[in-house]
Structures are given as structure tokens and as C-alpha cells.
Write a protein that holds these residues in place. Structure first.
Motif, PDB file in Angstrom:
ATOM      1  N   GLY A 181      13.701  57.390  55.182  1.00  0.00           N
ATOM      2  CA  GLY A 181      12.670  57.715  54.202  1.00  0.00           C
ATOM      3  C   GLY A 181      11.418  56.978  54.620  1.00  0.00           C
ATOM      4  O   GLY A 181      11.392  56.322  55.664  1.00  0.00           O
TER       5      GLY A 181
ATOM      6  N   ARG B 159      13.661  57.644  48.196  1.00  0.00           N
ATOM      7  CA  ARG B 159      14.615  58.223  49.127  1.00  0.00           C
ATOM      8  C   ARG B 159      15.198  59.504  48.550  1.00  0.00           C
ATOM      9  O   ARG B 159      15.553  59.551  47.373  1.00  0.00           O
ATOM     10  CB  ARG B 159      15.771  57.241  49.426  1.00  0.00           C
ATOM     11  CG  ARG B 159      15.348  55.963  50.165  1.00  0.00           C
ATOM     12  CD  ARG B 159      14.927  56.300  51.567  1.00  0.00           C
ATOM     13  NE  ARG B 159      14.539  55.133  52.357  1.00  0.00           N
ATOM     14  CZ  ARG B 159      13.312  54.637  52.435  1.00  0.00           C
ATOM     15  NH1 ARG B 159      12.340  55.194  51.730  1.00  0.00           N
ATOM     16  NH2 ARG B 159      13.033  53.623  53.205  1.00  0.00           N
TER      17      ARG B 159
ATOM     18  N   GLU C 185      20.321  51.080  52.688  1.00  0.00           N
ATOM     19  CA  GLU C 185      19.889  51.723  53.930  1.00  0.00           C
ATOM     20  C   GLU C 185      21.024  51.769  54.958  1.00  0.00           C
ATOM     21  O   GLU C 185      21.164  52.752  55.699  1.00  0.00           O
ATOM     22  CB  GLU C 185      18.685  50.979  54.521  1.00  0.00           C
ATOM     23  CG  GLU C 185      17.389  51.202  53.763  1.00  0.00           C
ATOM     24  CD  GLU C 185      16.878  52.631  53.890  1.00  0.00           C
ATOM     25  OE1 GLU C 185      16.393  53.002  54.972  1.00  0.00           O
ATOM     26  OE2 GLU C 185      16.990  53.384  52.900  1.00  0.00           O
TER      27      GLU C 185
END
Length: 307
Positions: free
Chosen positions: A36, A43, A96
Motif C-alpha cells: 500500500g 490498505r 505488513e
């Protein structure tokens, strides 16, 4: 076989399919993405990334997930001495890594952090504490955290091999840690990447172990050695030069390690922010041929689009 590619975008309706198509348009067999925007926390749901279709397209073109690299966003700072900000960094970095695993990539590159005038020792201690928590959170996921070699601007931690070694050695389960070797950053940090890469790697091997290197960022530099500024330049136009970068890209000790170009887009003028086109296809071609092509570079420098 040389594994080389560039940073590509992940956006629009095609998402990861578009990333694969962009990489293939450069004749790349490796690429790097952000999951992102690197400057914010917004996101898309993982279901919208079109991962299965992208993986199918990769298989059709002999592009392995082992050569896909994710880069962590810049908004996280594990070195920050503010507990709330470090908690945010731990939580967001954990998410992430989870997204990286769902994509199927095997590593995520991380800028270690900035100590924000608290001193390198405090910053490094905070990074170690943060990485211990992140690794505990993601211990069941097959994703390496590749700590990037930094140029030394501002209060960056990881500006030399000693600081990276201090971080790696301080983390309880450092089997999940690797290193992303950035050619511009090491040059700007004062290492003789240009004229004696083997000596640089010898020092790296003694302090960290060259087997920890899992990805290279291949960038020329706009600055002389030791500038500490971190300004990337196109291959052959900077202070490192094509011959030195070609030696690194095709070095026999790192044949199986992905090499990722982060060189700038061609712009109308050196100071312009208007991006015309990426130079990656041409730069990749030169590294594959192991040959400096003044005509191609002259066209890039003159801002002529190459057909």
C-alpha cells in the motif's frame, strides 16, 4: 541465472496483476512492491489484491515468488523512544508481514529506524525490543525481515555494518533477520562500493556474515562517497558508475540473490518532478549483457523515449 528487476506499482483495479505485468514489460524476473502507500496506513483488503490471478500469470512467465520482495512503509519507526509510537510501529509492521505472507513473498525490506536525537545506542535498543515483539507475533510465518543498509542521513540507525550487527546480535530469534544491501546507501555511508566491493563484502562477512544478504538494491548515487545523503541516480550517471554496479550485480557469490533497481524515473529536467518514463528495461538489459551502452544511456539522459 541473474535475478533482476525493479520497484513496481501496486494500484488500480489490477493490483498485483498490474505489478506482474509491469515487471514483465521490463523483461524482469524479480520485482519489489509496497503493499500500500508507503506514507500512510490505508490498505486494501488482502482479498482485493488479486493474488491468485497474479501468481498464475507469474507461473506462465517463469517468475518465481521467491524473487518477489516487499518493502515496508516509511511511516513506522521501531527506534522511536516514545512507547506509543513504537507500539504502533510493532503492530503495523506485524500486519505488513502478515500481508507479505499472504501474497506469498518470502521477505520484507525494513529501514531499521531513526533514533530521533536520542542517540544510536538507545535507538538500536528500541529496534531490538521492537523486532523481538514483531518476530514473536509472526513466528509461524515464512517471511524474512531484511534490514536495509542505510546512508547515514539524519538520525538513521543501521548506517554501518557495526550497527546492523548490533541489531541482529541483540534480537533473540535472529534467524528471521537478513540484510538488504543498498549500493547507493553503502557508498553514501562511506564504504568503497565503487572500487573495492570485495573488500567491503569481506568486512560485511566478518561482522555480519554475507549469507545474511537476501536482496540487493542496485542504485547509482548522485553524491560522492561518504556524503550521507541517500540520493539515488540512474545506472552510469552517478559517482558509483556502471562498471562497479555491474560487478556487484553479476558477482558470483550472489548469483541467487534478487537485485532490485530503485533508480529514478526519467524526468524533463534533472530538477523536475514530472516523471516521463522508467529506465528499468534499458538498465536491466545492460546488466544482462554486462555491457555499458552509451547510446542507450545518452537517449535516457536526453529524455528520449526508447521504443
Amino acid at each position: 541465472m541473474l535475478k533482476i528487476g525493479s520497484h513496481v506499482s501496486l494500484k488500480g483495479s489490477e493490483m498485483l496483476i498490474g505489478s506482474v505485468k509491469e515487471a514483465l514489460s521490463y523483461d524482469a524476473n524479480s520485482f519489489m512492491i509496497y503493499t500500500g502507500a508507503p506514507q500512510n496506513t490505508r490498505r486494501k483488503p488482502i482479498e482485493e489484491l488479486r493474488i491468485e490471478e497474479a501468481v498464475a500469470l507469474m507461473k506462465e512467465n517463469d517468475l518465481s515468488l521467491d524473487n518477489v520482495v516487499v518493502h515496508a512503509p516509511y511511516i513506522m519507526n521501531l527506534a522511536n523512544h516514545d512507547p506509543e509510537k513504537r507500539d504502533f510501529a510493532v503492530k503495523f509492521f506485524t500486519s505488513e508481514i502478515e500481508r507479505t505472507a499472504k501474497i506469498g513473498a518470502k521477505q520484507i525490506v525494513l529501514h531499521p529506524g531513526a533514533h530521533v536525537k536520542q542517540g544510536a545506542d538507545i535507538g538500536i535498543a528500541n529496534i531490538i525490543e521492537g523486532l523481538d515483539r514483531v518476530i514473536e507475533n509472526t513466528k509461524d510465518l515464512d517471511v524474512l525481515i531484511a534490514l536495509e543498509t542505510m546512508a547515514g542521513k539524519g538520525t538513521e540507525c543501521g548506517r554501518n555494518f557495526d550497527e546492523l550487527a548490533q541489531i541482529i546480535n541483540g534480537v533473540e530469534d535472529n534467524s528471521k533477520l537478513s540484510v538488504c544491501f543498498d549500493t547507493c546507501h553503502t557508498h553514501d555511508a562511506g564504504y568503497d562500493t565503487k572500487t573495492d566491493f570485495d573488500k567491503v563484502i569481506k568486512e560485511f562477512d566478518e561482522k555480519i556474515g554475507k549469507e545474511r544478504i537476501s536482496v540487493f538494491h542496485i542504485n547509482d548515487s548522485k553524491n560522492e562517497k561518504s556524503a550521507g545523503k541517500d540520493r539515488h541516480e540512474n545506472v552510469g550517471f552517478g559517482y558509483i558508475g556502471f562498471d562497479a554496479l555491474n560487478y556487484i550485480v553479476n558477482h558470483p557469490d550472489f548469483v541467487d540473490i534478487p537485485k532490485i533497481l530503485e533508480t529514478p524515473y526519467v524526468t524533463k529536467t534533472p530538477d523536475s518532478k514530472e516523471r516521463l518514463y522508467p529506465p528499468y528495461k534499458e538498465e536491466i538489459m545492460m546488466f544482462r549483457k554486462q555491457s555499458f551502452d552509451p547510446e542507450i544511456l545518452e537517449k535516457i539522459r536526453k529524455k528520449d523515449v526508447i521504443g
